[in-house]
Design a protein around this motif. Structure first.
Motif, PDB file in Angstrom:
ATOM      1  N   LYS A 298      -3.815   1.030  10.713  1.00  0.00           N
ATOM      2  CA  LYS A 298      -3.094   2.012  11.528  1.00  0.00           C
ATOM      3  C   LYS A 298      -1.682   1.510  11.855  1.00  0.00           C
ATOM      4  CE  LYS A 298      -7.226   3.991  13.680  1.00  0.00           C
ATOM      5  NZ  LYS A 298      -8.004   4.122  14.940  1.00  0.00           N
ATOM      6  N   ILE A 299      -1.601   0.226  12.219  1.00  0.00           N
ATOM      7  CA  ILE A 299      -0.294  -0.357  12.539  1.00  0.00           C
ATOM      8  C   ILE A 299       0.600  -0.378  11.306  1.00  0.00           C
ATOM      9  CG2 ILE A 299       0.885  -2.473  13.235  1.00  0.00           C
ATOM     10  CD1 ILE A 299      -1.553  -3.084  15.022  1.00  0.00           C
ATOM     11  N   ASP A 300       0.045  -0.848  10.175  1.00  0.00           N
ATOM     12  CA  ASP A 300       0.831  -0.937   8.942  1.00  0.00           C
ATOM     13  C   ASP A 300       1.282   0.444   8.475  1.00  0.00           C
ATOM     14  OD1 ASP A 300       0.435  -3.634   9.012  1.00  0.00           O
ATOM     15  OD2 ASP A 300      -1.036  -3.690   7.379  1.00  0.00           O
ATOM     16  N   ARG A 301       0.392   1.435   8.600  1.00  0.00           N
ATOM     17  CA  ARG A 301       0.755   2.774   8.130  1.00  0.00           C
ATOM     18  C   ARG A 301       1.805   3.401   9.045  1.00  0.00           C
ATOM     19  NH1 ARG A 301      -3.517   7.502   6.348  1.00  0.00           N
ATOM     20  NH2 ARG A 301      -2.062   8.679   5.063  1.00  0.00           N
ATOM     21  N   ALA A 302       1.687   3.141  10.355  1.00  0.00           N
ATOM     22  CA  ALA A 302       2.686   3.659  11.286  1.00  0.00           C
ATOM     23  C   ALA A 302       4.057   3.066  10.988  1.00  0.00           C
ATOM     24  CB  ALA A 302       2.270   3.346  12.724  1.00  0.00           C
TER      25      ALA A 302
ATOM     26  N   LEU B 263       0.819  -1.195   0.000  1.00  0.00           N
ATOM     27  CA  LEU B 263       0.000   0.000   0.000  1.00  0.00           C
ATOM     28  C   LEU B 263       0.863   1.259   0.000  1.00  0.00           C
ATOM     29  CD1 LEU B 263      -2.694  -1.015   2.660  1.00  0.00           C
ATOM     30  CD2 LEU B 263      -2.903  -1.099   0.170  1.00  0.00           C
ATOM     31  N   VAL B 264       0.430   2.250  -0.764  1.00  0.00           N
ATOM     32  CA  VAL B 264       1.067   3.561  -0.721  1.00  0.00           C
ATOM     33  C   VAL B 264       0.181   4.475   0.097  1.00  0.00           C
ATOM     34  CG1 VAL B 264       2.169   3.217  -2.959  1.00  0.00           C
ATOM     35  CG2 VAL B 264      -0.063   4.319  -2.867  1.00  0.00           C
ATOM     36  N   ASP B 265       0.656   5.693   0.365  1.00  0.00           N
ATOM     37  CA  ASP B 265      -0.036   6.576   1.290  1.00  0.00           C
ATOM     38  C   ASP B 265      -1.477   6.855   0.871  1.00  0.00           C
ATOM     39  OD1 ASP B 265       0.484   8.133   3.772  1.00  0.00           O
ATOM     40  OD2 ASP B 265      -0.164   9.813   2.511  1.00  0.00           O
ATOM     41  N   SER B 266      -1.697   7.071  -0.419  1.00  0.00           N
ATOM     42  CA  SER B 266      -3.052   7.383  -0.871  1.00  0.00           C
ATOM     43  C   SER B 266      -3.995   6.192  -0.690  1.00  0.00           C
ATOM     44  CB  SER B 266      -3.044   7.814  -2.341  1.00  0.00           C
ATOM     45  OG  SER B 266      -2.536   6.777  -3.165  1.00  0.00           O
ATOM     46  N   ASP B 267      -3.464   4.957  -0.767  1.00  0.00           N
ATOM     47  CA  ASP B 267      -4.292   3.776  -0.566  1.00  0.00           C
ATOM     48  C   ASP B 267      -4.875   3.749   0.847  1.00  0.00           C
ATOM     49  OD1 ASP B 267      -3.702   2.863  -3.123  1.00  0.00           O
ATOM     50  OD2 ASP B 267      -1.985   1.687  -2.455  1.00  0.00           O
ATOM     51  N   TYR B 268      -4.049   4.111   1.845  1.00  0.00           N
ATOM     52  CA  TYR B 268      -4.545   4.115   3.222  1.00  0.00           C
ATOM     53  C   TYR B 268      -5.715   5.076   3.369  1.00  0.00           C
ATOM     54  CZ  TYR B 268      -0.445   1.471   4.773  1.00  0.00           C
ATOM     55  OH  TYR B 268       0.501   0.490   4.957  1.00  0.00           O
ATOM     56  N   GLY B 269      -5.576   6.273   2.797  1.00  0.00           N
ATOM     57  CA  GLY B 269      -6.653   7.249   2.884  1.00  0.00           C
ATOM     58  C   GLY B 269      -7.936   6.741   2.252  1.00  0.00           C
ATOM     59  N   HIS B 270      -7.809   6.114   1.077  1.00  0.00           N
ATOM     60  CA  HIS B 270      -8.985   5.585   0.398  1.00  0.00           C
ATOM     61  C   HIS B 270      -9.630   4.458   1.204  1.00  0.00           C
ATOM     62  CE1 HIS B 270      -7.536   7.062  -3.819  1.00  0.00           C
ATOM     63  NE2 HIS B 270      -8.027   8.011  -3.079  1.00  0.00           N
ATOM     64  N   LEU B 271      -8.814   3.582   1.762  1.00  0.00           N
ATOM     65  CA  LEU B 271      -9.361   2.462   2.517  1.00  0.00           C
ATOM     66  C   LEU B 271     -10.059   2.928   3.790  1.00  0.00           C
ATOM     67  CD1 LEU B 271      -6.488  -0.135   2.039  1.00  0.00           C
ATOM     68  CD2 LEU B 271      -8.808  -0.313   1.145  1.00  0.00           C
TER      69      LEU B 271
ATOM     70  N   ASP C 297       2.034   5.484  19.262  1.00  0.00           N
ATOM     71  CA  ASP C 297       1.528   6.587  20.089  1.00  0.00           C
ATOM     72  C   ASP C 297       1.540   7.898  19.337  1.00  0.00           C
ATOM     73  OD1 ASP C 297       1.160   4.912  22.261  1.00  0.00           O
ATOM     74  OD2 ASP C 297       3.224   5.174  22.957  1.00  0.00           O
ATOM     75  N   ASP C 298       2.275   7.944  18.205  1.00  0.00           N
ATOM     76  CA  ASP C 298       2.300   9.175  17.410  1.00  0.00           C
ATOM     77  C   ASP C 298       1.005   9.316  16.626  1.00  0.00           C
ATOM     78  OD1 ASP C 298       4.863   9.725  18.279  1.00  0.00           O
ATOM     79  OD2 ASP C 298       5.791   8.653  16.600  1.00  0.00           O
ATOM     80  N   GLU C 299       0.698  10.535  16.279  1.00  0.00           N
ATOM     81  CA  GLU C 299      -0.510  10.773  15.483  1.00  0.00           C
ATOM     82  C   GLU C 299      -0.230  10.404  14.031  1.00  0.00           C
ATOM     83  OE1 GLU C 299      -3.595  14.385  14.262  1.00  0.00           O
ATOM     84  OE2 GLU C 299      -2.014  14.717  15.754  1.00  0.00           O
ATOM     85  N   VAL C 300      -1.066   9.535  13.478  1.00  0.00           N
ATOM     86  CA  VAL C 300      -0.935   9.135  12.088  1.00  0.00           C
ATOM     87  C   VAL C 300      -1.972   9.883  11.277  1.00  0.00           C
ATOM     88  CG1 VAL C 300      -1.013   7.221  10.457  1.00  0.00           C
ATOM     89  CG2 VAL C 300      -0.158   6.853  12.779  1.00  0.00           C
ATOM     90  N   PRO C 301      -1.564  10.691  10.319  1.00  0.00           N
ATOM     91  CA  PRO C 301      -2.525  11.466   9.531  1.00  0.00           C
ATOM     92  C   PRO C 301      -3.353  10.569   8.625  1.00  0.00           C
ATOM     93  CG  PRO C 301      -0.343  11.652   8.564  1.00  0.00           C
ATOM     94  CD  PRO C 301      -0.169  10.902   9.842  1.00  0.00           C
ATOM     95  N   PHE C 302      -4.693  10.587   8.800  1.00  0.00           N
ATOM     96  CA  PHE C 302      -5.590   9.774   7.972  1.00  0.00           C
ATOM     97  C   PHE C 302      -6.308  10.645   6.972  1.00  0.00           C
ATOM     98  CE2 PHE C 302      -5.815   7.148  12.004  1.00  0.00           C
ATOM     99  CZ  PHE C 302      -4.805   6.321  11.600  1.00  0.00           C
TER     100      PHE C 302
END
Length: 286
Positions: A269-273, A224-232, A281-286
């Motif tokens: 969330k885990i995969d994107r972090a 997954l790339v960053d845009s994929d996470y947002g879409h999912l 514990d850091d904020e992950v931008p969704f």
């Protein structure tokens, strides 16, 4: 009358193209939509597909041995059935038997590709046209004239495909699938059923489970790339909202689906972090 042609895979695409050319020859009032051909240059293909899904009166699904489990076809069938009802979603079986069809597609009345079954489908489409339909005598005459051409072309296409001895098909990608699911789920609430009863379709529960299963499969198969996470995350949020408002799902099943959604969100969330080298514990931008 608009007719949506749903395909996935090399053989299915070729068959859809044949029907795209054949339908206007037999029913001039019918306007078939075939995604690779009908999208105007410069337009987002996925947006056009979403628009056509919800403006079509009939959906023809071209099923082959290669695409029985196609996520594309299941989502397109589910989307169009919400607007037109189950009776006008028509899987057509090529070198398959009705018993080969399972899952969400099994609830639709399948048509084997032979003369008798194809004529029934043709007459149903003619009837759906309304005041511009052909009268019975003309309709029968038109079908008898054009059926041999369709049968010969389809048979030749299927036989040529078989002769390739299992050549790998060039199916639409998982990343394209993410884009289409996103558009469909964003528009669920604005596309309520109009041509059938107000009761929600039983299809919905199975369709939601299919979406979730497909998302899990996508996560397993692709990087997954960053845009994929947002879409999912957008897809999962839309599903959560829709499920909360769907009366056909009982409370137990609703809680189960929402639990599945939360599990996927936690995994994403885990995969994107990890991908962004962040602490959980850091904020992950969704």
């Amino acid at each position: 009358m608009r007719v949506f042609l749903s395909w996935s895979g090399e053989l299915s695409e070729k068959i859809a193209q044949i029907y795209h050319n054949w339908i206007p020859s037999v029913l001039q009032a019918a306007k078939p939509y075939f995604s690779p051909k009908d999208i105007e240059k410069g337009k987002r293909w996925s947006s056009e597909i979403e628009k056509e899904l919800h403006s079509s009166s009939i959906c023809l699904i071209f099923l082959t041995k290669d695409n029985l489990d196609s996520n594309w076809i299941m989502f397109e069938a589910g989307a169009v059935s919400r607007s037109i009802g189950i009776s006008h979603v028509c899987p057509i079986l090529f070198d398959l038997e009705p018993t080969d069809v399972s899952g969400p597609l099994a609830q639709f009345q399948a048509t084997k590709f032979d003369k008798e079954e194809t004529k029934k489908l043709f007459l149903m489409m003619n009837s759906a046209i309304g005041e511009h339909r052909l009268n019975e005598e003309v309709a029968n005459s038109v079908f008898e004239k054009w059926w041999p051409d369709l049968n010969a072309t389809i048979t030749d296409t299927v036989n040529q495909h078989k002769s390739k001895n299992g050549k790998k098909e060039d199916v639409r990608s998982d990343r394209d699938l993410i884009e289409e699911i996103l558009l469909l789920t964003r528009n669920i609430n604005s596309n309520k059923p109009t041509n059938h009863t107000a009761n929600p379709l039983p299809y919905e529960y199975t369709a939601y489970k299919t979406v979730i299963k497909s998302i899990e499969s996508i996560i397993d198969r692709i990087m997954l790339v960053d845009s994929d996470y947002g879409h999912l995350f957008d897809i999962l949020g839309s599903l959560r909202t829709e499920i909360a408002e769907t009366r056909s799902i009982n409370d137990k099943n609703r809680r189960g689906i929402i639990s599945d959604i939360k599990s996927i969100e936690d995994r994403l969330k885990i995969d994107r972090a990890r991908a962004n080298d962040l602490s959980l514990d850091d904020e992950v931008p969704f």
